[in-house]
Design a protein around this motif. Structure first.
Motif, PDB file in Angstrom:
ATOM      1  N   ASP A  31       0.842  -1.196   0.000  1.00 53.22           N
ATOM      2  CA  ASP A  31       0.000   0.000   0.000  1.00 53.22           C
ATOM      3  C   ASP A  31       0.881   1.252   0.000  1.00 53.22           C
ATOM      4  N   PRO A  33       0.414   4.330  -0.986  1.00 51.73           N
ATOM      5  CA  PRO A  33      -0.172   5.560  -0.436  1.00 51.73           C
ATOM      6  C   PRO A  33      -0.091   5.622   1.090  1.00 51.73           C
ATOM      7  N   ASP A  63      -1.996   6.099 -12.006  1.00 55.46           N
ATOM      8  CA  ASP A  63      -3.048   6.115 -10.986  1.00 55.46           C
ATOM      9  C   ASP A  63      -2.467   5.962  -9.587  1.00 55.46           C
ATOM     10  N   ARG A  64      -1.448   5.115  -9.459  1.00 49.62           N
ATOM     11  CA  ARG A  64      -0.806   4.909  -8.165  1.00 49.62           C
ATOM     12  C   ARG A  64      -0.088   6.187  -7.731  1.00 49.62           C
ATOM     13  N   ARG A  66      -0.935   9.185  -8.527  1.00 49.29           N
ATOM     14  CA  ARG A  66      -1.982  10.121  -8.107  1.00 49.29           C
ATOM     15  C   ARG A  66      -2.412   9.839  -6.664  1.00 49.29           C
ATOM     16  N   GLU A  67      -2.577   8.572  -6.335  1.00 48.90           N
ATOM     17  CA  GLU A  67      -2.968   8.197  -4.971  1.00 48.90           C
ATOM     18  C   GLU A  67      -1.891   8.591  -3.964  1.00 48.90           C
ATOM     19  N   GLU A  70      -1.965  12.358  -3.401  1.00 47.22           N
ATOM     20  CA  GLU A  70      -3.087  12.748  -2.531  1.00 47.22           C
ATOM     21  C   GLU A  70      -2.807  12.388  -1.072  1.00 47.22           C
ATOM     22  N   ALA A  71      -2.200  11.222  -0.858  1.00 45.07           N
ATOM     23  CA  ALA A  71      -1.910  10.773   0.505  1.00 45.07           C
ATOM     24  C   ALA A  71      -0.800  11.599   1.151  1.00 45.07           C
TER      25      ALA A  71
END
Length: 239
Positions: A31, A33, A63-64, A66-67, A70-71
């Motif tokens: 994980d 993020p 996409d990863r 981007r996550e 954001e995190a």
């Protein structure tokens, strides 16, 4: 000198390679993020690499990333497969402050010049060296140009920094190539980011003593617990 923790992405997971070999990837966190979230507010720049993108020649883990952005909530330095203006601008749209180009500098130096002029200070030139020569295509191909010559050839454009990695040291924890890093930093018109082999606080202290080395990337040592982020920062700022 500041510390840049690394999140290297493979199959959506945070991994570390051994000497750049994809078949020797160790998964440290499924994980990424969550890793970024733990670092939020503790550092001002996070280093993220799309390992699949580096081999494919275009971003794969967008996409990863981007996550992770954001995190983390802060600035990212992102690389891996950036070989077009669209790829660079795509990462900037995700919130990247710096974008790393390596293979493109050897195969398409005019692109690097164009992007450095269009986005002053944003482009980070990745110089990944095997026995002094620049490796490309996710470190799978060794070029005929030396690290020092590559940096000098782009000395007339506003590159933000040079990211220097000794591939033989990367992911080993055996210590960075301080001599080669220092030699490159001495001849580079740009600040240098040291990468590859950091395993102890003493390794960081040695790098921090080098003129023109602005940052050090730390990956495996933070994941396996041999070095804490607090100790890394303390060693990097001791000078």
């Amino acid at each position: 000198m500041r510390i840049l923790p690394a999140i290297d992405l493979l199959d959506g997971k945070a991994v570390r390679l051994h000497q750049g070999r994809y078949e020797e990837a160790t998964v440290y966190d499924a994980d990424p993020p969550a890793v970024a979230r733990r670092l939020r507010g503790k550092i001002d720049l996070l280093h993220v690499v799309d390992l699949e993108g580096a081999k494919a020649g275009e971003p794969v883990q967008r996409d990863r990333v981007r996550e992770i952005a954001e995190a983390f909530g802060g600035a990212l330095q992102v690389g891996g497969g950036v070989r077009s203006r669209a790829a660079l601008e795509g990462y900037l749209a995700l919130g990247a402050k710096r974008v790393v180009l390596g293979t493109a500098a050897v195969k398409d130096p005019e692109l690097v010049r164009e992007l450095a002029r269009a986005y002053p200070g944003v482009v980070v030139l990745a110089v990944d060296a095997k026995n002094g020569y620049v490796a490309t295509d996710g470190w799978t191909v060794t070029s005929q140009i030396t690290a020092v010559d590559l940096v000098r050839s782009l000395g007339d454009v506003p590159i933000g920094a040079v990211l220097y990695t000794d591939v033989a040291r990367d992911g080993t924890g055996s210590g960075p190539n301080v001599e080669a890093t220092g030699a490159l930093a001495k001849s580079s018109p740009f600040p240098v980011i040291a990468s590859g082999g950091v395993g102890t606080a003493a390794h960081l202290t040695a790098l921090a003593a080098l003129p023109n080395v602005e940052s050090a990337i730390v990956g495996r040592a933070l994941y396996d617990g041999s070095l804490t982020l607090d100790d890394a920062i303390a060693a990097a700022t001791a000078h």
